[in-house]
Scaffold this active site. Sequence first.
Site, PDB file in Angstrom:
ATOM      1  N   ASP A   1       0.839  -1.209   0.000  1.00  0.00           N
ATOM      2  CA  ASP A   1       0.000   0.000   0.000  1.00  0.00           C
ATOM      3  C   ASP A   1       0.875   1.261   0.000  1.00  0.00           C
ATOM      4  O   ASP A   1       1.962   1.271   0.580  1.00  0.00           O
ATOM      5  CB  ASP A   1      -0.894  -0.023   1.251  1.00  0.00           C
ATOM      6  CG  ASP A   1      -2.018   0.990   1.146  1.00  0.00           C
ATOM      7  OD1 ASP A   1      -2.292   1.490   0.029  1.00  0.00           O
ATOM      8  OD2 ASP A   1      -2.638   1.288   2.189  1.00  0.00           O
TER       9      ASP A   1
ATOM     10  N   ASN B   1       1.344   3.451  -2.981  1.00  0.00           N
ATOM     11  CA  ASN B   1       1.846   3.958  -4.276  1.00  0.00           C
ATOM     12  C   ASN B   1       1.250   5.322  -4.614  1.00  0.00           C
ATOM     13  O   ASN B   1       1.944   6.222  -5.088  1.00  0.00           O
ATOM     14  CB  ASN B   1       1.456   3.012  -5.425  1.00  0.00           C
ATOM     15  CG  ASN B   1       2.145   1.675  -5.324  1.00  0.00           C
ATOM     16  OD1 ASN B   1       3.128   1.540  -4.620  1.00  0.00           O
ATOM     17  ND2 ASN B   1       1.611   0.691  -6.023  1.00  0.00           N
ATOM     18  N   GLY B   2      -0.063   5.463  -4.383  1.00  0.00           N
ATOM     19  CA  GLY B   2      -0.762   6.700  -4.734  1.00  0.00           C
ATOM     20  C   GLY B   2      -0.221   7.879  -3.943  1.00  0.00           C
ATOM     21  O   GLY B   2       0.104   8.941  -4.512  1.00  0.00           O
TER      22      GLY B   2
ATOM     23  N   TRP C   1       2.650   8.108  -2.427  1.00  0.00           N
ATOM     24  CA  TRP C   1       4.056   8.328  -2.810  1.00  0.00           C
ATOM     25  C   TRP C   1       4.117   9.260  -4.019  1.00  0.00           C
ATOM     26  O   TRP C   1       4.926  10.193  -4.052  1.00  0.00           O
ATOM     27  CB  TRP C   1       4.708   6.978  -3.140  1.00  0.00           C
ATOM     28  CG  TRP C   1       6.175   7.045  -3.442  1.00  0.00           C
ATOM     29  CD1 TRP C   1       7.205   6.878  -2.565  1.00  0.00           C
ATOM     30  CD2 TRP C   1       6.777   7.304  -4.717  1.00  0.00           C
ATOM     31  NE1 TRP C   1       8.416   7.010  -3.209  1.00  0.00           N
ATOM     32  CE2 TRP C   1       8.182   7.276  -4.535  1.00  0.00           C
ATOM     33  CE3 TRP C   1       6.278   7.559  -5.995  1.00  0.00           C
ATOM     34  CZ2 TRP C   1       9.088   7.485  -5.569  1.00  0.00           C
ATOM     35  CZ3 TRP C   1       7.174   7.772  -7.033  1.00  0.00           C
ATOM     36  CH2 TRP C   1       8.561   7.732  -6.813  1.00  0.00           C
TER      37      TRP C   1
ATOM     38  N   HIS D   1       2.409   3.662  -9.117  1.00  0.00           N
ATOM     39  CA  HIS D   1       2.285   2.213  -9.340  1.00  0.00           C
ATOM     40  C   HIS D   1       3.488   1.690 -10.132  1.00  0.00           C
ATOM     41  O   HIS D   1       3.944   0.568  -9.910  1.00  0.00           O
ATOM     42  CB  HIS D   1       0.990   1.896 -10.088  1.00  0.00           C
ATOM     43  CG  HIS D   1      -0.249   2.173  -9.271  1.00  0.00           C
ATOM     44  ND1 HIS D   1      -0.393   1.757  -7.972  1.00  0.00           N
ATOM     45  CD2 HIS D   1      -1.407   2.833  -9.583  1.00  0.00           C
ATOM     46  CE1 HIS D   1      -1.578   2.147  -7.501  1.00  0.00           C
ATOM     47  NE2 HIS D   1      -2.207   2.813  -8.459  1.00  0.00           N
TER      48      HIS D   1
ATOM     49  N   GLU E   1     -12.078  -5.040  -4.714  1.00  0.00           N
ATOM     50  CA  GLU E   1     -12.623  -3.696  -4.467  1.00  0.00           C
ATOM     51  C   GLU E   1     -11.930  -2.616  -5.312  1.00  0.00           C
ATOM     52  O   GLU E   1     -12.435  -1.504  -5.451  1.00  0.00           O
ATOM     53  CB  GLU E   1     -12.493  -3.329  -2.981  1.00  0.00           C
ATOM     54  CG  GLU E   1     -13.441  -4.091  -2.049  1.00  0.00           C
ATOM     55  CD  GLU E   1     -13.044  -5.541  -1.801  1.00  0.00           C
ATOM     56  OE1 GLU E   1     -11.840  -5.856  -1.843  1.00  0.00           O
ATOM     57  OE2 GLU E   1     -13.954  -6.377  -1.603  1.00  0.00           O
ATOM     58  N   ASN E   2     -10.758  -2.970  -5.866  1.00  0.00           N
ATOM     59  CA  ASN E   2     -10.012  -1.970  -6.657  1.00  0.00           C
ATOM     60  C   ASN E   2     -10.708  -1.575  -7.963  1.00  0.00           C
ATOM     61  O   ASN E   2     -10.348  -0.573  -8.586  1.00  0.00           O
ATOM     62  CB  ASN E   2      -8.587  -2.450  -6.968  1.00  0.00           C
ATOM     63  CG  ASN E   2      -7.644  -2.369  -5.777  1.00  0.00           C
ATOM     64  OD1 ASN E   2      -6.678  -3.118  -5.673  1.00  0.00           O
ATOM     65  ND2 ASN E   2      -7.919  -1.462  -4.837  1.00  0.00           N
TER      66      ASN E   2
HETATM   67  C1  FPP Z   1      -2.143   0.215  -3.180  1.00  0.00           C
HETATM   68  O1  FPP Z   1      -1.614   1.508  -3.202  1.00  0.00           O
HETATM   69  C2  FPP Z   1      -1.606  -0.528  -4.276  1.00  0.00           C
HETATM   70  C3  FPP Z   1      -2.354  -1.097  -5.249  1.00  0.00           C
HETATM   71  C4  FPP Z   1      -3.820  -1.057  -5.290  1.00  0.00           C
HETATM   72  C5  FPP Z   1      -1.741  -1.803  -6.357  1.00  0.00           C
HETATM   73  C6  FPP Z   1      -0.436  -2.439  -6.081  1.00  0.00           C
HETATM   74  C7  FPP Z   1       0.303  -2.435  -7.348  1.00  0.00           C
HETATM   75  C8  FPP Z   1       1.631  -2.392  -7.480  1.00  0.00           C
HETATM   76  C9  FPP Z   1       2.554  -2.478  -6.349  1.00  0.00           C
HETATM   77  C10 FPP Z   1       2.272  -2.227  -8.817  1.00  0.00           C
HETATM   78  C11 FPP Z   1       1.798  -3.168  -9.848  1.00  0.00           C
HETATM   79  C12 FPP Z   1       2.037  -4.557  -9.448  1.00  0.00           C
HETATM   80  C13 FPP Z   1       2.622  -5.473 -10.243  1.00  0.00           C
HETATM   81  C14 FPP Z   1       2.834  -6.830  -9.747  1.00  0.00           C
HETATM   82  C15 FPP Z   1       3.071  -5.159 -11.591  1.00  0.00           C
HETATM   83  P1  FPP Z   1      -2.624   2.717  -3.310  1.00  0.00           P
HETATM   84  O2  FPP Z   1      -2.774   3.064  -4.740  1.00  0.00           O
HETATM   85  O3  FPP Z   1      -3.904   2.368  -2.617  1.00  0.00           O
HETATM   86  O4  FPP Z   1      -1.853   3.834  -2.547  1.00  0.00           O
HETATM   87  P2  FPP Z   1      -2.502   4.956  -1.594  1.00  0.00           P
HETATM   88  O5  FPP Z   1      -3.086   4.234  -0.412  1.00  0.00           O
HETATM   89  O6  FPP Z   1      -1.339   5.790  -1.237  1.00  0.00           O
HETATM   90  O7  FPP Z   1      -3.531   5.675  -2.397  1.00  0.00           O
END
Ligand code: FPP
Length: 252
Positions: A27, A29-30, A32, A44, A74-75
């Site tokens: 969790d 990426n967004g 970051w 991502h 849920e995504n």
């Molecule tokens: C949650 O971070 C992450 C995800 C929903 C997707 C995870 C995907 C990756 C790590 C990259 C792609 C994976 C592969 C295997 C190619 P978030 O987007 O909810 O972050 P936030 O909570 O900061 O918004």
Amino acid sequence: MQQQESTQAFTNIESKNLLHHLAIIMDGNGRWAQNRKKSRQSGHKVGAKNVRNITQWCLQYGIQFLTLYAFSTENWNRPKKEIDALMKLLEKYLKEESQTYHKNNIRFRAIGDIDFFYQPLKHLILDLESSTSSYTKMTQTLALNYGSKDEISRAFLRVIKSNVDLADLQTKTPKQIESLIAQNLDTHDMPNVDLLVRTGGEQRLSNFLLWQASYAEFYFSKTLWPDFDTKELQEIISDFYLRQRRFGAVEQ
Ligand code: FPP
């Protein structure tokens, strides 16, 4: 460092207390990306690079099962642009990593309902699962369109759609039913989770491996996934080996 070497430092560790299965909720990426005034998609992208990095480290360390939460049931509620970018990223990742699985004896597995994915991606996943099925050094599992409740419900459907005799089923003990459900989960060929790590600062499971993590140790890291590194993972694993896992029993 190999897992066996590291565990030699700790006495009285039984095999059941070893780290066979590590699961990670990746969790952050967004956030970051937003912290850097970039699009969520670019977060991502960096997150995917870190999947490579952490997988390589786990391979060297000797972790047999690594399960990563890449896309939840849920995504789908996210903006279409972000979903499309995640799917493309996944496709790119699997194509680029294909050689790594073959070269390093890594088995690739997907859990979740991939029927919802576009056909070329679905076939890429199925082909990779099939062509790496005999590899034994490590199993890297991606949870894709995965949700525990969905998985358990699909397991239930599999049981009742099989040739099972319903009258016979009613004579089973709860323990026997438990084993029947476990045999029909997507994770039927994996051990239960020993350590579950969530990055990004939230302290929840988000419908991830609820059944399989019933006796897992949990670790919640504040680090956002793109910044999560092998040094921190090593520290978490060292902490894991200091914990006492009793599995509901008492110390003898
Ligand atoms: C949650 O971070 C992450 C995800 C929903 C997707 C995870 C995907 C990756 C790590 C990259 C792609 C994976 C592969 C295997 C190619 P978030 O987007 O909810 O972050 P936030 O909570 O900061 O918004």
